[in-house]
Write an enzyme that holds these catalytic residues in place. Sequence first.
Site: not given
Length: 302
Positions: A144, A172
Site C-alpha cells: 500500500y 495499491k
Amino acid sequence: MAQDIAENLPSHGIHVPLITPFTRTGEVAVEALEALAHEVLDAGAVGIVALGTTAEAAGLDEAERDLVTAVCARVCGERGAPLTVGAGAGGTRAAEASLARLARWPEVRAALVTVPPFVRPAAAGVLAHFARLSEASPVPLIVYHIPYRTGQPLDAAALRALGALPGVVGVKYAGGGIGEDAVALLGDLPAGFQVLAGDDAYLSPLLAMGAVGGILASAHLATERFVELAAAWREGDVARARPLGHALARMSAAAFAEPNPAVVKGVLHAQGRIPTPDVRLPLLPASPGAVAALTAALGRLA
C-alpha cells in the site's frame, strides 16, 4: 508460499475497501456490513477489502477487527470472491504478528500492507521490511503505497524492487497524483506484479496506462459505473471510458471533500444502507453540505 496471482487478484477489476458501519450504541453493525459486502459484489466488484483505511481500522479494537474480518470472510467464502485484509504495522515484528493472524481465515487471499508509516525508513529499509514480511506471511502481499499518509515516498525503482520480491504480488498506488514515477513504474513492471489504483480520482488515467483495477472507497457508491469504466478500458472503448472516467473523478472528489470515510458513510446512511453515519474519533461525521454535494454528484452520473 505465494499462490498464483490469478487466484488472489483477478486480472482486471474493482475491489471495494468496505467501511465499518456502527450501530447507534457504537458497536460494529454486523448485518449492515454483511449486506454491504453482498451489495458491492452483486454490482460487479470482483472482491472486497477489509480493515483498510476506509474501515477505520485504527479506531477498532482487536476483537472488532477480528469480527469485521470474519464477516467479510464469510461473505467471500459464500460468493467465491477474493478477500484482501489490511495488515501490517510500523515495526517489522509487529507487522509479522498482524499478518500471522490472517491464517485463521482461509478465505483471505492477500494482505494489504502499508509502507511503514511515521518511521520513514530509507528505501533499503522498506525493501528489507517487505522481504521479511513476504517470508513470514501466510498470504501474498499487496504493497500500500500512500506517501501522503506514511510520510515515505518511494520512486519507481524502489517499487519495482518491492515487486520483484517473492510473495509481493501488487501495489495499491495512491501517490496523490500521476507523475514521473507512476509513468515509469507502469512502463516497466516486474513479472507477475500488478498495479491497482488507490486514488479514486485517478482511476481512469491509471487504467489507461496499464493498471489492472482499483481499490476504491468511492466504489461503495455507483459500483456498477466503476466496473463499467474498468471494462471499457480493458476492451479499448476509449469513447466510453473517457467521459465516464471524468464523471467518476468528479464524484470521487466529492466523496473525499472531508476526511475519508465520513462523506461516504453519510451518503450510505442517507440511502438507508447503514444504520448511522457515525465515525470514530478523531474523525467527525460529514457535514450536511458535503453529503448533499456527493448525493448530487451521484445523481449526475445517472
